[in-house]
Scaffold this active site. Structure first.
Site, PDB file in Angstrom:
ATOM      1  N   GLU A 273      10.996   8.100 -16.707  1.00  0.00           N
ATOM      2  CA  GLU A 273       9.639   8.596 -16.983  1.00  0.00           C
ATOM      3  C   GLU A 273       9.191   8.217 -18.389  1.00  0.00           C
ATOM      4  OE1 GLU A 273       9.261  12.848 -15.274  1.00  0.00           O
ATOM      5  OE2 GLU A 273      11.383  12.379 -15.320  1.00  0.00           O
TER       6      GLU A 273
ATOM      7  N   HIS B 254       0.827  -1.212   0.000  1.00  0.00           N
ATOM      8  CA  HIS B 254       0.000   0.000   0.000  1.00  0.00           C
ATOM      9  C   HIS B 254       0.864   1.267   0.000  1.00  0.00           C
ATOM     10  CE1 HIS B 254      -3.396  -2.652   1.173  1.00  0.00           C
ATOM     11  NE2 HIS B 254      -2.448  -3.256   1.874  1.00  0.00           N
TER      12      HIS B 254
ATOM     13  N   SER C 109      17.332  20.569 -15.630  1.00  0.00           N
ATOM     14  CA  SER C 109      16.212  21.462 -15.913  1.00  0.00           C
ATOM     15  C   SER C 109      16.741  22.726 -16.573  1.00  0.00           C
ATOM     16  CB  SER C 109      15.492  21.811 -14.603  1.00  0.00           C
ATOM     17  OG  SER C 109      14.790  23.037 -14.748  1.00  0.00           O
TER      18      SER C 109
ATOM     19  N   LYS D 212      18.041  20.759 -10.275  1.00  0.00           N
ATOM     20  CA  LYS D 212      17.299  19.550 -10.651  1.00  0.00           C
ATOM     21  C   LYS D 212      18.165  18.482 -11.314  1.00  0.00           C
ATOM     22  CE  LYS D 212      13.378  18.853 -10.541  1.00  0.00           C
ATOM     23  NZ  LYS D 212      12.219  19.396 -11.257  1.00  0.00           N
TER      24      LYS D 212
END
Ligand code: ARG
Length: 461
Positions: free
Chosen positions: A289, A155, A276, A282
């Protein structure tokens, strides 16, 4: 000029004809089309349909065309309707009338099925290899992790400590099922459709068993009508590819989370991350992704193909032409995603201390309950006792490691002074007893077994 213009009074309307042209993508079947035609010419020769001279001329012509196409990919182009028309046109240009005899007793319906079956049999092993290379990277991480610990989750909440090695071998297990599923798809494709003709079979005495042997098929299709529209092997491949992408997507999702600042169990190598344009701090997991995103595309190829198949009446229908772009796209997507996932996984570095800290604390509650069970308390009762202890520790912002013996004993008389040693992440994994568990000996054996499997795939040390 098409292969079928004889019957027609007028040239086709480009809006209709161009719509049906498949050469732009089925040129990927060039090699397989020639492989199939070489075998067919041989079979026609054996059956006495082609004279020995014609059979030889056709074979020499096809080999020369294959050579030229291999040498210069730009050669495989032209105004042709499809790759089959292209090869036949080139053959006739090269050897004249003998080339016009090649298509005797054969239909493009079976030819295109043959080509795609040959293609999948030829290409699936490269995907399996790439999957095995990723398994090897997971095994490498498992090996390097040694006895390092991390939390497992259910979970998406901390559940129980596991070895980092166990975590990597979990992903390896799913990838090995993908490897087997790809093999099953190749097996499904492994039936010779030639001899089916357009739909009812061929009227020439073709030795199909010999033809199957020549082309490396383990069996023949059983029914020509079924064979002319059977693309179950395409669905099997797309399913194997889609499920493999689902697994890669889940791996990617894990690693997006576990390499983020909040978890930081692992660090992404600079080489497998991006920056970034605006925020200098970043370090983004773009490759992960994209793998996750592309799973949607592979699933779409499968569901799209099933939707195409479901409305087809018996026998060949042009809708079936949609199979090829689905196969090529799913293949390219899976191949590129496996490589990207490998680039990330093989360069991940473990923050052992941080991962172990997250594997300690209240997620040892089950082990504390098991301690009481080992001393005679019924499990349901132990669950209650430990639950109450957890409630109190939570309220006080503490964990088990801060409890004094008196405090343990206040919770239950059964706690002895050995309880602190029992309530550690390492003791927790050591307490597991089954072969599939995270017990260090079991994980060591699983890693050994994985190494043996990699060896059987021609990989590994
Ligand atoms: N391009 C076609 C396909 O992919 C080849 C078979 C054509 N057969 C036909 N009867 N038009 O399915």
């Amino acid at each position: 000029m098409t292969l079928w213009s004889g019957r027609f009074d007028t040239a086709p309307d480009p809006a209709a004809f161009d719509f049906g042209v498949s050469f732009g993508f089925d040129r990927a079947l060039f090699e397989d089309d020639i492989t199939g035609s070489l075998a067919w010419a041989d079979a026609l020769g054996v059956a006495g349909v082609l004279s020995p001279d014609d059979a030889r001329a056709v074979a020499d012509g096809l080999r020369a065309i294959l050579e030229e196409g291999r040498h210069d990919p730009a050669f495989v182009a032209g105004p042709d309707e499809d790759v089959h028309s292209f090869v036949e046109r080139k053959l006739v240009e090269r050897i004249g009338d003998a080339g016009r005899r090649l298509h005797t007793g054969r239909s493009r319906n079976e030819q295109v099925s043959l080509d795609l079956r040959l293609y999948l049999k030829r290409r699936i092993p490269a995907l399996q290899h790439q999957a095995a290379v990723l398994v090897e990277a997971c095994a490498g991480q498992a090996e390097r992790a040694g006895l390092a610990l991390m939390p497992s989750y259910t979970h998406m909440r901390r559940a129980q400590p596991v070895l980092v090695a166990h975590y990597f071998l979990a992903h390896a297990a799913a990838l090995r099922r993908d490897h087997a599923r790809l093999a099953a798809a190749a097996h499904e494709a492994d039936a010779l459709p030639l001899g089916s003709g357009a739909v009812a079979g061929t009227s020439y005495p073709i030795d199909t068993a010999r033809l199957a042997r020549t082309l490396g098929f383990s069996r023949l299709v059983s029914n020509s009508l079924d064979a002319s529209s059977d693309r179950d092997f395409v669905a099997a491949f797309l399913y194997a590819a889609a499920l493999a992408m689902v697994h890669l997507s889940r791996l990617a999702e894990d690693l997006v989370i576990f390499t983020g600042e909040e978890h930081a169990f692992f660090d992404l190598a600079d080489a497998s991350a991006t920056g970034s344009s605006m925020m200098p701090q970043k370090k983004n997991p773009d490759p992960l992704e994209l793998v996750r995103g592309k799973a949607g595309r592979a699933i779409g190829r499968l569901t799209g193909w099933l939707a195409t198949m479901k409305g087809l009446p018996s026998g060949y229908n042009k809708d079936l032409q949609e199979d090829k772009e689905a196969v090529f796209d799913a293949e390219a997507t899976l191949q590129a995603s496996l490589r990207a996932a490998h680039a990330v996984v093989s360069r991940l570095s473990l923050n052992a201390e941080r991962a172990e800290r997250a594997a300690s604390g209240l997620l040892l509650a089950t082990d504390v309950a098991d301690y009481l069970v080992a001393r005679g308390m019924p499990f349901r009762r132990a669950h209650e006792v430990v639950g109450a202890l957890v409630r109190r520790l939570l309220a006080e912002g503490r964990d088990f490691s801060t409890l004094t013996l008196e405090e343990w004993r206040a919770a239950s008389e059964l706690f002895g002074d050995d309880v602190p040693q029992a309530a550690t992440a390492l003791a927790s994994v050591r307490a597991r007893q089954t072969p599939q568990s995270t017990n260090p000996a079991a994980v060591g054996a699983a890693l050994e077994e994985c190494r043996a499997w990699l060896k059987s795939c021609g990989l590994g040390i």
